[in-house]
Write a protein that holds these residues in place. Structure first.
Motif, PDB file in Angstrom:
ATOM      1  N   GLU A  91       0.743  -1.310   0.069  1.00  0.00           N
ATOM      2  CA  GLU A  91      -0.192  -0.168   0.012  1.00  0.00           C
ATOM      3  C   GLU A  91       0.863   1.261  -0.002  1.00  0.00           C
ATOM      4  O   GLU A  91       0.443   2.183  -0.537  1.00  0.00           O
ATOM      5  N   ASP A  92       2.059   1.233   0.595  1.00  0.00           N
ATOM      6  CA  ASP A  92       2.877   2.346   0.696  1.00  0.00           C
ATOM      7  C   ASP A  92       3.524   2.434  -0.714  1.00  0.00           C
ATOM      8  O   ASP A  92       3.807   3.930  -1.326  1.00  0.00           O
ATOM      9  N   VAL A  93       3.690   1.658  -1.524  1.00  0.00           N
ATOM     10  CA  VAL A  93       4.062   1.567  -3.043  1.00  0.00           C
ATOM     11  C   VAL A  93       3.012   2.332  -3.762  1.00  0.00           C
ATOM     12  O   VAL A  93       3.217   3.039  -4.686  1.00  0.00           O
ATOM     13  N   ALA A  94       1.690   1.792  -3.415  1.00  0.00           N
ATOM     14  CA  ALA A  94       0.609   2.415  -4.276  1.00  0.00           C
ATOM     15  C   ALA A  94       0.503   4.010  -4.091  1.00  0.00           C
ATOM     16  O   ALA A  94       0.151   4.678  -5.085  1.00  0.00           O
ATOM     17  N   ARG A  95       0.799   4.236  -2.725  1.00  0.00           N
ATOM     18  CA  ARG A  95       0.662   5.737  -2.358  1.00  0.00           C
ATOM     19  C   ARG A  95       1.862   6.542  -3.180  1.00  0.00           C
ATOM     20  O   ARG A  95       1.553   7.582  -3.762  1.00  0.00           O
ATOM     21  N   LEU A  96       3.009   5.850  -3.417  1.00  0.00           N
ATOM     22  CA  LEU A  96       3.966   6.461  -4.113  1.00  0.00           C
ATOM     23  C   LEU A  96       3.819   6.613  -5.660  1.00  0.00           C
ATOM     24  O   LEU A  96       3.731   7.508  -6.117  1.00  0.00           O
ATOM     25  N   LEU A  97       3.002   5.539  -6.082  1.00  0.00           N
ATOM     26  CA  LEU A  97       2.302   5.518  -7.351  1.00  0.00           C
ATOM     27  C   LEU A  97       1.454   6.683  -7.664  1.00  0.00           C
ATOM     28  O   LEU A  97       1.268   7.554  -8.657  1.00  0.00           O
ATOM     29  N   GLU A  98       0.583   7.052  -6.706  1.00  0.00           N
ATOM     30  CA  GLU A  98      -0.386   8.017  -6.850  1.00  0.00           C
ATOM     31  C   GLU A  98       0.362   9.334  -6.824  1.00  0.00           C
ATOM     32  O   GLU A  98      -0.031  10.208  -7.254  1.00  0.00           O
ATOM     33  N   GLU A  99       1.426   9.440  -6.075  1.00  0.00           N
ATOM     34  CA  GLU A  99       2.253  10.939  -5.799  1.00  0.00           C
ATOM     35  C   GLU A  99       2.532  10.896  -7.212  1.00  0.00           C
ATOM     36  O   GLU A  99       2.857  12.501  -7.514  1.00  0.00           O
ATOM     37  N   LEU A 100       3.071  10.169  -8.002  1.00  0.00           N
ATOM     38  CA  LEU A 100       3.735  10.164  -9.324  1.00  0.00           C
ATOM     39  C   LEU A 100       2.488  10.467 -10.268  1.00  0.00           C
ATOM     40  O   LEU A 100       2.855  10.599 -11.684  1.00  0.00           O
ATOM     41  N   GLY A 101       1.403  10.536  -9.986  1.00  0.00           N
ATOM     42  CA  GLY A 101       0.173  10.679 -11.147  1.00  0.00           C
ATOM     43  C   GLY A 101      -0.335   9.683 -11.495  1.00  0.00           C
ATOM     44  O   GLY A 101      -1.163  10.083 -12.461  1.00  0.00           O
ATOM     45  N   HIS A 102       0.082   8.421 -11.050  1.00  0.00           N
ATOM     46  CA  HIS A 102      -0.778   7.439 -11.554  1.00  0.00           C
ATOM     47  C   HIS A 102      -2.137   7.176 -10.818  1.00  0.00           C
ATOM     48  O   HIS A 102      -2.064   7.753  -9.898  1.00  0.00           O
TER      49      HIS A 102
END
Length: 466
Positions: free
Chosen positions: A277-288
């Motif tokens: 879930e932490d990696v998912a948040r990183l992806l969202e921060e990158l605009g995905h």
């Protein structure tokens, strides 16, 4: 924590394969110097890791004096001990017969070596690649260089351990249920299982009823993996799928990413779920865009895949004497191989239905990736176990239950034939690497590699020699 690595200020330094090519082309180091450094590093870590199946250092030294051409000319490597290489034996991770040198290269190693890679020998795997941990009762385990009390995964355990420990910058791996991605995850490496048919394969791999095995490499950097597939494509180009091409940077497109941590019947534990879930948040921060989804396969998948896996064991045991002659000894096989064969024999009436459903999973994947560009799951459902947890001398039911708890996510892409990549984006509370797995539609390795470049820049992964 007992770490083992061989990084030093020799000719290999801390270079990845692309960096080493640049140094070779600039004349900063010579091929013989690089090969001697790789041999010395291998000898330094070999006993501690148990990763080497066969040494062919004299051949490597001869080839270093006149290396074959190709982009990777002179870059030292190892080849997993389940494909054919002329002059080297193939033991498939077992000691059930007397080794004999192969008379010629198989289709995969012919393509692999045409890129210029220079082999030092072959690496160990679990028996026939059936277990996700290489812990042979007589040959011993392959140990994780990040912490030698833990497994290096499998089945491409030896290759991953040697790359992580710095002996060579990249090595061959192949994947029939996660065997590129699993050792990549636990050793802190990049491991891409390509689309079915992307690379040349040995005949015995191509002839499976469901072609679940795919060949590739394990590396320490995204650019090494991208460069390998670029060079392999110049040797062997499958015309029925889009080319990967020369990828050197992140993509610009923002992706629709499907997140799942619940798996098929068994899912990730609390720690691994939180890391994912932490990696998912990183992806969202990158605009995905990240959307949580249900598992993209029916509940029957796990049992179907297990039965097909077991059928392969039954076939190998049934044909062992014919394939290997009088030296073949059935009793030398471990409890997992023998137990899988029993499971298949008892359930042969279910095999046709299971095989048909596995074949249909490719269509299910095609529909799934019409909705999403990429899937995200943890590569493995729990942190890396200690040596002994998957000891193949235990009874079959215990081993299988523990394997299914750990390897809950990787087999799906072997059935569907779609690509998936494990990236070392997380670290467990015990200080060990934990891979995150990204999948995409058939032929879409470029999407995964471009995303991998982006994530490598956004969250550079830990290095064993830091």
């Amino acid at each position: 924590m007992t770490r083992v690595h061989a990084f030093s200020d020799d000719a290999l330094a801390d270079l990845d394969a692309v960096g080493l090519v640049e140094h070779l082309q600039a004349g900063k180091v010579s091929v013989p110097e690089v090969v001697e450094a790789a041999i010395a590093r291998t000898e330094q870590v070999a006993d501690a890791l148990g990763a080497v199946a066969y040494r062919d250092f004299d051949r490597a030294r001869r080839e270093a004096r006149d290396p074959r051409g190709g982009y990777f000319a002179g870059v030292p490597t190892f080849i997993k001990d389940n494909v054919f290489v002329a002059g080297m034996p193939t033991m498939d991770g077992t000691d059930a017969w007397e080794p004999r040198p192969a008379k010629k290269d198989g289709d995969f190693s012919r393509m692999y070596l045409a890129t210029g890679l220079l082999p030092l020998g072959k690496t160990r795997l679990s028996e026939y690649g059936f277990s996700a941990s290489c812990e042979h009762p007589r040959l011993g385990p392959v140990r994780n260089p990040w912490h030698t009390d833990h497994t290096a995964g499998a089945s491409s355990a030896g290759s991953a351990a040697l790359v992580a420990a710095g002996a060579v910058p990249l090595a061959h791996a192949n994947d029939g249920g996660g065997s590129i991605r699993i050792p990549a995850s636990v050793n802190g490496l990049v491991g891409l299982k390509p689309t079915r048919g992307r690379l040349a394969q040995d005949a015995h791999m191509r002839q499976m009823p469901v072609r679940i095995v795919a060949d590739g490499v394990v590396t320490r950097s995204v650019r090494d993996t991208a460069a390998f597939f670029r060079e392999a494509e110049r040797v062997y180009r499958p015309l029925h799928m889009p080319p990967i091409g020369d990828l050197t940077r992140p993509g610009r497109k923002r992706l629709r990413i499907a997140l799942n941590t619940s798996g098929l019947q068994r899912g990730a534990d609390a720690e691994v779920t939180a890391l994912t879930e932490d990696v998912a948040r990183l992806l969202e921060e990158l605009g995905h865009t990240v959307v949580e989804v249900d598992p993209p396969a029916p509940e029957s998948f796990s049992e179907d895949f297990l039965l097909y896996w077991a059928f392969l064991a039954l076939f190998l045991l049934g044909s062992g004497r014919r394939a290997h002659g009088r030296s073949w000894v059935r009793a030398n096989h471990d409890q997992l191989t023998l137990g899988l064969a029993r499971h298949a024999r008892r359930n042969l009436h279910r095999l046709p239905g299971a095989t048909n459903r596995l074949r249909r999973s490719a269509r299910d994947a095609e529909l799934f990736f019409e909705k999403y560009d990429v899937s995200l799951t943890p590569t493995l459902a729990t942190p890396t176990p200690r040596i002994g947890h998957l000891d193949p001398t235990q009874d079959y039911e215990t081993i299988m239950d523990r394997l299914l708890d750990w390897v809950a996510f990787t087999p799906l892409q072997n059935a569907t034939g779609t690509p998936a990549i494990s990236l070392p984006l997380a670290t467990t509370s015990g200080g060990l690497p934990q891979g995150m797995m990204f999948g995409s539609g058939s032929g879409q390795e470029a999407v995964l590699l471009e995303l991998a470049y982006e994530l490598e820049q956004a969250r550079p992964w830990a290095r064993i020699n830091d």
